[in-house]
Structure formats: structure tokens, C-alpha cells
Design a protein around this motif. Structure first.
Motif, PDB file in Angstrom:
ATOM      1  N   GLN A 155      31.268  38.026  42.693  1.00 55.44           N
ATOM      2  CA  GLN A 155      32.489  38.553  42.098  1.00 55.44           C
ATOM      3  C   GLN A 155      33.239  37.407  41.428  1.00 55.44           C
ATOM      4  O   GLN A 155      33.673  36.469  42.079  1.00 55.44           O
ATOM      5  N   GLU A 156      33.389  37.495  40.124  1.00 55.67           N
ATOM      6  CA  GLU A 156      34.088  36.489  39.338  1.00 55.67           C
ATOM      7  C   GLU A 156      35.088  37.194  38.443  1.00 55.67           C
ATOM      8  O   GLU A 156      34.705  37.938  37.534  1.00 55.67           O
ATOM      9  N   LYS A 157      36.373  36.969  38.747  1.00 54.57           N
ATOM     10  CA  LYS A 157      37.468  37.670  38.072  1.00 54.57           C
ATOM     11  C   LYS A 157      37.281  39.173  38.255  1.00 54.57           C
ATOM     12  O   LYS A 157      37.294  39.688  39.354  1.00 54.57           O
ATOM     13  N   GLN A 158      37.080  39.920  37.183  1.00 54.92           N
ATOM     14  CA  GLN A 158      36.947  41.374  37.283  1.00 54.92           C
ATOM     15  C   GLN A 158      35.493  41.829  37.198  1.00 54.92           C
ATOM     16  O   GLN A 158      35.227  43.028  37.122  1.00 54.92           O
ATOM     17  N   GLN A 159      34.562  40.870  37.179  1.00 58.69           N
ATOM     18  CA  GLN A 159      33.153  41.203  37.026  1.00 58.69           C
ATOM     19  C   GLN A 159      32.434  41.100  38.366  1.00 58.69           C
ATOM     20  O   GLN A 159      32.708  40.221  39.172  1.00 58.69           O
ATOM     21  N   LEU A 160      31.485  41.999  38.572  1.00 55.99           N
ATOM     22  CA  LEU A 160      30.683  42.035  39.780  1.00 55.99           C
ATOM     23  C   LEU A 160      29.221  42.057  39.402  1.00 55.99           C
ATOM     24  O   LEU A 160      28.785  42.903  38.618  1.00 55.99           O
TER      25      LEU A 160
END
Length: 385
Positions: free
Chosen positions: A216-221
């Protein structure tokens, strides 16, 4: 003459052993204080502590052998000079030149011993010290990861295993949450895992098999599937600040230093400063054993020149002379690592200077010239009222 050389050699060996033991004791006490937090947190036994100190001994013996050699010869000939034994031998027709064989052989033996520490002992001690710390870290990790318990002993990492085998270090149903990277969190799930050690690179790993990584990086999965994946446990946290990453030049084996130095033109990814440190370390490993011969023989005429001096003052003078040598050596190391001076020039200049001083002082000693210092204190005059 054989009896004379035997007695001189015996006294040299006795003082050398006492000096070296005293220096090693002081250094090991200092290391004990430095490692006190590690020993207390890991609950090490006396045998394990003794092994760690044993592995550190070659590293210190490389530097302590020259000073112990110099001190033993200086104190031996200072005592002989103060007790007028040298004067009695000269009156019997024995010159100072005929007394050289005993200290010369003694210095050569110390030089060979220091060569062994430099070429083989240091790398042996460093390698075993790293392995011992790795075993300590592995044991601590095995104790920390308990079955059915979420473990948070390691900063930024959360471990969970449903089953843990203490003998084989195998785990089942493993869950790891990794938040050590800034701005990204990784959740790792695997059916099997194992605690492994990589002593070559100084790493402790949680090896996982056939699992998935949820990043999970910022709003991305993102989801990644893997067959084999290793999670590195920060050893600095386990060992209270004592990391055992890639060995530094002063901890490397002699063959590895030479190999890096010869292939530096073709070396890829190695910093230029690192290569200079390698060249400096090679010259230091050669110069320090030779210092046993140079400083030891230098101490003989110095002791004869300062005849009549008390033993405690002789100890101060010999320590001061070695401090001068070590200061010059340290400057050579600093200039060599910075690229200001060639490592050959910087590391061998102290030996050359003290060897030349030995020849000059030996001539003074043979001519029975001594150095005497007088301290004049200013006279206080009373002023008339």
C-alpha cells in the motif's frame, strides 16, 4: 655469551608477557564497559563473553605487540644500565654491539608473531566475532517470535507465526507487516517460513515461501505473488547498535584486501575512498609488524643513554616515544585515506625515521654519551620594603 643472551632473552620475555597482559586487560575492561548493554540484554554466559573477547584479541594484538616489544627492551636495558651491569660487561671486554643478538632475535620473533596476527589472526577473529553476533541475534529472534503471538520487538516490523519449531527454526502460517520504508506499508502472508542467518553479509533473514505481498503506497494497493522472499531483520536493533553489515577494510582478510587492490581498476560500484582505505590497510598490516623490529631495536640504545633513570620514568618515556610513533602513523593513515599522501609514504615514514634514529642513538650509546636534563627554577628574590 650464550649465558648472557639467555638471561637477557628471559628478562625480555618476562617483561613482554607482563606488559602485553596488562595492556590487553585494560582494553578488554574497556570493551566490557562498551558492550555492557549488549551483554545485559542478551543474558550471555561467561563462556560466550570469553569467546567474544578471544575473537577480538588479534585485532588489538596487532597494535599492542610493537609497544610491548619496545617497552620490554627499554625496561630491560634501563635496569641493566642503572645496576651498572652494562658497565661491568664493557669492562670485561664486551661492547654494546655484542649484546645486540638477544634483543634482535626477540624483536624478530615478535615481528613474526605480529605478521601472523596481521595476515591470519585478524581475519579469523573478525569472522568468528561476526558469526558469534549472528548466533546471538538468531537466538534472540527465535525467542522473540513466539507461536500465536504478534511480536513488535523490531521497530517497523510486526511478526506473527501460528507454529514455530525451536529446533529447525521453521514456521507455519506467517504474517509480517513491514512499515520500515517511508510512505509504503507491505503486508506479507506466507504458509511457510524460516529464520536464516547470512554471516557473509552480516544479515538475519526471515525466509518466506509461496506467499503474497500486499503493498500500500498512498492510495494505491498492489498484490505480488512470490516463491521465495526474505525479510531482513535490523541487527542494529537486536544487538543494541552493533551492526554487522559488510566488513570494513580493517576487518577483511589479507587475501581479500590484495584482491580488491589489484582489481581496483576493474572494480565496479566501489567508492574511490573505499579503495584508498584498502590500500592504507594493506600498508598498515605490513608496517606494524616491522614496527616491532624498529621500535624494539630503537629502545635499546635509548635505555643505555638514559642510564640512571628510575623505572617509572623509563615507563613514561617509552610510552611517550611510542605515542610519537603512533601519532605519525595516524597522520599517515589520515593523509592516505584522504588521498593527500601515498599510503606507502605515509605508513612507512615512521619506521624509516625511527630506524635512522636507532643508528644515531646506537653510536651515542657505544661512545657512552648520555642525555641528562636539568630543570632550572627561577630564584625568588625578596624585595626590600
Amino acid at each position: 655469551m650464550k649465558l648472557l643472551h639467555r638471561q637477557i632473552f628471559k628478562e625480555l620475555s618476562t617483561i613482554f608477557t607482563l606488559s602485553l597482559s596488562g595492556f590487553m586487560g585494560l582494553i578488554l575492561i574497556g570493551r566490557l564497559l562498551q558492550f555492557r548493554e549488549l551483554f545485559m540484554t542478551q543474558s550471555l554466559s561467561a563462556l560466550e563473553m570469553g569467546k567474544l573477547f578471544l575473537y577480538l584479541c588479534p585485532f588489538f594484538l596487532l597494535v599492542l605487540t610493537p609497544i610491548a616489544t619496545m617497552l620490554s627492551i627499554f625496561l630491560t636495558f634501563l635496569r641493566m644500565s642503572s645496576d651498572n651491569e652494562i658497565t661491568a660487561l664493557k669492562s670485561g671486554g664486551l661492547s654494546l654491539y655484542r649484546m645486540i643478538p638477544a634483543p634482535l632475535v626477540f624483536c624478530l620473533i615478535c615481528t613474526l608473531a605480529d605478521v601472523f596476527f596481521s595476515m591470519y589472526g585478524l581475519s579469523w577473529g573478525t569472522e568468528n566475532f561476526r558469526k558469534a553476533l549472528m548466533d546471538i541475534a538468531r537466538t534472540k529472534s527465535q525467542l522473540a517470535i513466539q507461536p500465536g503471538v504478534f511480536n513488535t520487538d523490531f521497530p517497523g516490523l510486526v511478526f506473527y507465526a501460528e507454529e514455530v519449531d525451536d529446533k529447525t527454526s521453521r514456521m507455519r502460517s506467517v504474517f509480517v507487516r513491514d512499515s520500515t520504508r517511508k510512505g509504503m506499508t507491505a503486508t506479507i502472508v506466507a504458509p511457510r517460513g524460516e529464520i536464516r542467518t547470512d554471516s557473509k553479509n552480516g544479515r538475519l533473514l526471515i525466509h518466506l515461501e509461496d506467499g503474497r505481498i500486499y503493498q500500500q503506497e498512498k492510495q494505491q494497493l498492489g498484490v505480488l505473488k512470490f516463491s521465495n522472499y526474505d525479510v531482513r531483520i535490523p541487527l542494529a536493533d537486536i544487538l543494541k547498535g552493533y551492526d554487522v553489515d559488510d566488513p570494513r577494510p580493517k576487518e577483511m582478510a589479507w587475501k581479500k584486501l590484495v584482491r580488491i587492490s589489484r582489481a581496483k581498476d576493474r572494480a565496479q560500484g566501489l567508492d574511490e575512498r573505499f579503495l584508498r582505505k584498502v590500500d592504507v590497510e594493506i600498508q598498515k598490516r605490513l608496517a606494524l609488524p616491522v614496527a616491532c623490529l624498529v621500535l624494539g631495536m630503537f629502545a635499546m640504545p635509548i635505555a643505555c643513554i638514559f642510564r640512571g633513570l628510575k623505572q617509572q620514568y623509563g615507563l613514561i618515556i617509552s610510552m611517550g616515544l611510542f605515542l610519537v610513533y603512533y601519532t605519525m602513523l595516524s597522520l599517515g593513515i589520515t593523509f592516505g585515506e584522504s588521498g593527500t599522501l601515498s599510503p606507502v609514504v605515509g605508513l612507512w615514514t615512521p619506521n624509516i625515521i625511527f630506524a635512522a634514529a636507532f643508528g644515531f642513538m646506537l653510536r651515542l650509546a657505544v661512545k657512552e654519551k648520555s642525555l641528562r636534563f636539568k630543570i632550572r627554577l627561577p630564584k625568588l628574590r625578596r624585595r626590600s620594603a
